[in-house]
Design a protein around this motif. Structure first.
Motif, PDB file in Angstrom:
ATOM      1  N   ARG A  90     -16.074  22.449  -5.304  1.00 59.93           N
ATOM      2  CA  ARG A  90     -16.886  21.227  -5.213  1.00 59.93           C
ATOM      3  C   ARG A  90     -16.628  20.360  -6.441  1.00 59.93           C
ATOM      4  O   ARG A  90     -16.444  19.144  -6.358  1.00 59.93           O
ATOM      5  N   SER A  91     -16.607  21.016  -7.584  1.00 53.99           N
ATOM      6  CA  SER A  91     -16.376  20.300  -8.835  1.00 53.99           C
ATOM      7  C   SER A  91     -14.966  19.704  -8.855  1.00 53.99           C
ATOM      8  O   SER A  91     -14.752  18.567  -9.295  1.00 53.99           O
ATOM      9  N   LEU A  92     -14.013  20.463  -8.300  1.00 58.11           N
ATOM     10  CA  LEU A  92     -12.629  19.979  -8.215  1.00 58.11           C
ATOM     11  C   LEU A  92     -12.554  18.741  -7.306  1.00 58.11           C
ATOM     12  O   LEU A  92     -11.887  17.754  -7.634  1.00 58.11           O
ATOM     13  N   MET A  93     -13.281  18.807  -6.175  1.00 64.53           N
ATOM     14  CA  MET A  93     -13.277  17.680  -5.231  1.00 64.53           C
ATOM     15  C   MET A  93     -13.828  16.421  -5.880  1.00 64.53           C
ATOM     16  O   MET A  93     -13.313  15.325  -5.682  1.00 64.53           O
ATOM     17  N   ARG A  96     -12.681  11.116  -8.455  1.00 65.47           N
ATOM     18  CA  ARG A  96     -12.955  10.180  -9.558  1.00 65.47           C
ATOM     19  C   ARG A  96     -11.756   9.927 -10.455  1.00 65.47           C
ATOM     20  O   ARG A  96     -11.815   9.067 -11.327  1.00 65.47           O
ATOM     21  N   THR A  97     -10.679  10.686 -10.279  1.00 63.49           N
ATOM     22  CA  THR A  97      -9.616  10.630 -11.282  1.00 63.49           C
ATOM     23  C   THR A  97      -8.751   9.366 -11.204  1.00 63.49           C
ATOM     24  O   THR A  97      -8.490   8.838 -10.122  1.00 63.49           O
ATOM     25  N   ALA A 114     -20.098  20.607   0.984  1.00 63.81           N
ATOM     26  CA  ALA A 114     -21.567  20.554   1.003  1.00 63.81           C
ATOM     27  C   ALA A 114     -22.109  20.132  -0.354  1.00 63.81           C
ATOM     28  O   ALA A 114     -21.532  20.493  -1.379  1.00 63.81           O
ATOM     29  N   PRO A 115     -23.241  19.375  -0.381  1.00 68.18           N
ATOM     30  CA  PRO A 115     -23.792  18.988  -1.708  1.00 68.18           C
ATOM     31  C   PRO A 115     -24.156  20.151  -2.642  1.00 68.18           C
ATOM     32  O   PRO A 115     -23.908  19.989  -3.833  1.00 68.18           O
ATOM     33  N   PRO A 116     -24.647  21.332  -2.286  1.00 68.16           N
ATOM     34  CA  PRO A 116     -25.199  21.792  -1.024  1.00 68.16           C
ATOM     35  C   PRO A 116     -26.697  21.528  -0.977  1.00 68.16           C
ATOM     36  O   PRO A 116     -27.354  21.476  -2.009  1.00 68.16           O
ATOM     37  N   LEU A 117     -27.218  21.381   0.238  1.00 67.90           N
ATOM     38  CA  LEU A 117     -28.638  21.133   0.458  1.00 67.90           C
ATOM     39  C   LEU A 117     -29.423  22.436   0.278  1.00 67.90           C
ATOM     40  O   LEU A 117     -29.111  23.431   0.911  1.00 67.90           O
ATOM     41  N   GLY A 135     -22.364  13.231  -4.338  1.00 70.17           N
ATOM     42  CA  GLY A 135     -21.403  12.855  -5.374  1.00 70.17           C
ATOM     43  C   GLY A 135     -20.516  11.713  -4.910  1.00 70.17           C
ATOM     44  O   GLY A 135     -20.631  11.225  -3.781  1.00 70.17           O
ATOM     45  N   VAL A 136     -19.624  11.316  -5.798  1.00 63.90           N
ATOM     46  CA  VAL A 136     -18.671  10.247  -5.479  1.00 63.90           C
ATOM     47  C   VAL A 136     -17.768  10.691  -4.317  1.00 63.90           C
ATOM     48  O   VAL A 136     -17.318   9.878  -3.508  1.00 63.90           O
ATOM     49  N   ALA A 137     -17.546  11.998  -4.208  1.00 64.64           N
ATOM     50  CA  ALA A 137     -16.744  12.530  -3.088  1.00 64.64           C
ATOM     51  C   ALA A 137     -17.422  12.277  -1.736  1.00 64.64           C
ATOM     52  O   ALA A 137     -16.785  12.398  -0.695  1.00 64.64           O
ATOM     53  N   HIS A 138     -18.733  11.953  -1.755  1.00 63.43           N
ATOM     54  CA  HIS A 138     -19.481  11.708  -0.510  1.00 63.43           C
ATOM     55  C   HIS A 138     -19.733  10.220  -0.293  1.00 63.43           C
ATOM     56  O   HIS A 138     -20.569   9.838   0.532  1.00 63.43           O
ATOM     57  N   GLU A 139     -19.014   9.394  -1.059  1.00 65.02           N
ATOM     58  CA  GLU A 139     -19.278   7.961  -1.051  1.00 65.02           C
ATOM     59  C   GLU A 139     -18.831   7.278   0.247  1.00 65.02           C
ATOM     60  O   GLU A 139     -17.804   7.622   0.818  1.00 65.02           O
ATOM     61  N   GLY A 140     -19.617   6.265   0.662  1.00 62.25           N
ATOM     62  CA  GLY A 140     -19.212   5.307   1.686  1.00 62.25           C
ATOM     63  C   GLY A 140     -19.022   3.998   0.938  1.00 62.25           C
ATOM     64  O   GLY A 140     -18.011   3.786   0.277  1.00 62.25           O
TER      65      GLY A 140
END
Ligand code: 3VV
Length: 212
Positions: A19-22, A27-28, A83-86, A102-107
């Motif tokens: 998750r942290s890698l994603m 963001r990179t 997952a965020p996870p919830l 996170g930014v990985a879940h951005e629209g």
């Protein structure tokens, strides 16, 4: 038999790192040649998963299906990179979930993808049915996006069963900021159906509880 709790802990640890890698990847602004090299390293890493691969409908050994854990769920799974996870808690007024996206879940830039809110509510509302003893599948989900959902904001999600009619269940849900729960960001109404035993057996051949 292998210690299940130990394995769940390892699955969650791997999930947290992925998750942290994603998030790092999303963001990179790292130089292009580094990205090319990193893709190769990730490919080599993947090749190290040499253990048996689950069949398509096989329930993971770490799961409790259909009433409990889904460790690779893209909404609640601690083993899922997506997952965020919830985190879910049962209250007198239904289920409450907590997470931050996170930014990985951005629209839209800075805000969650609407599909993420819909997925999280769908899953929480599904668990609300299971909490009433009726593990069920969504047949309709009406999602109203009232305000954008900022990423990196602690969120509260709620799901409450509002009606049960045989195998049909109606559930309402919402997403609010944890520190301002009066402000509804997303509201949802869903309809769910608990499959009967024959249907459940044919839909989930990997679920041992239903087969015999
Ligand atoms: C006993 C154990 C069951 C285990 C189930 C476990 C699952 C949950 C596991 C872990 C919980 C974690 C939570 C996760 C949450 C995630 C949620 C999702 O993402 S779910 C994926 C997206 N949804 C689908 O893919 C469904 C697709 N639909 C179907 O497969 C069928 O519609 C199904 C199986 C849900 C119902 O089919 P039928 O054959 O069992 O039911 P019939 O007898 O046809 O209908 C019963 C009543 O419901 C209405 N109905 C059924 N399906 C309908 C539909 N699609 N639209 C409108 N009404 C529908 C019918 O008109 C009928 O109503 P009348 O009794 O006549 O008044």
């Amino acid at each position: 038999m292998e210690d299940l709790e130990l394995r769940r802990k390892a699955v969650a640890e791997l999930g947290r790192e992925l998750r942290s890698l994603m998030e790092t990847v999303a963001r990179t602004e790292t130089p292009t040649e580094d990205l090319q090299e990193l893709a190769g390293e990730v490919q080599r890493l993947e090749a190290r998963f040499t253990g048996r691969r689950r069949e398509r409908s096989e329930i993971p050994g770490v799961d409790v299906f259909p009433f409990g854990l889904r460790m690779y769920s893209p909404a609640t799974g601690h083993g899922s990179a997506f997952a965020p996870p919830l985190e879910i808690e049962e209250t007198e007024d239904g289920l409450v979930g907590r997470c931050a996206l996170g930014v990985a879940h951005e629209g839209p830039p800075g805000y969650a993808h609407g599909g993420m809110s819909a997925m999280l509510l769908d899953e929480l509302m599904g668990w609300a049915c299971a909490a009433k003893g009726l593990p069920a599948m969504t047949i309709a989900l009406d999602v109203r996006y009232q305000r954008p959902v900022p990423v990196e904001m602690p969120l509260l999600l709620r799901a409450r069963v509002t009606g049960i009619e045989g195998r049909k269940i109606t559930v309402s849900g919402s997403v609010v900021p944890e520190d301002d729960p009066q402000t509804i960001l997303v509201a949802a109404e869903g309809r769910f159906v608990a499959p009967d035993l024959d249907r459940a057996r044919s839909l989930f051949p990997g679920a041992k509880g239903y087969q015999n």
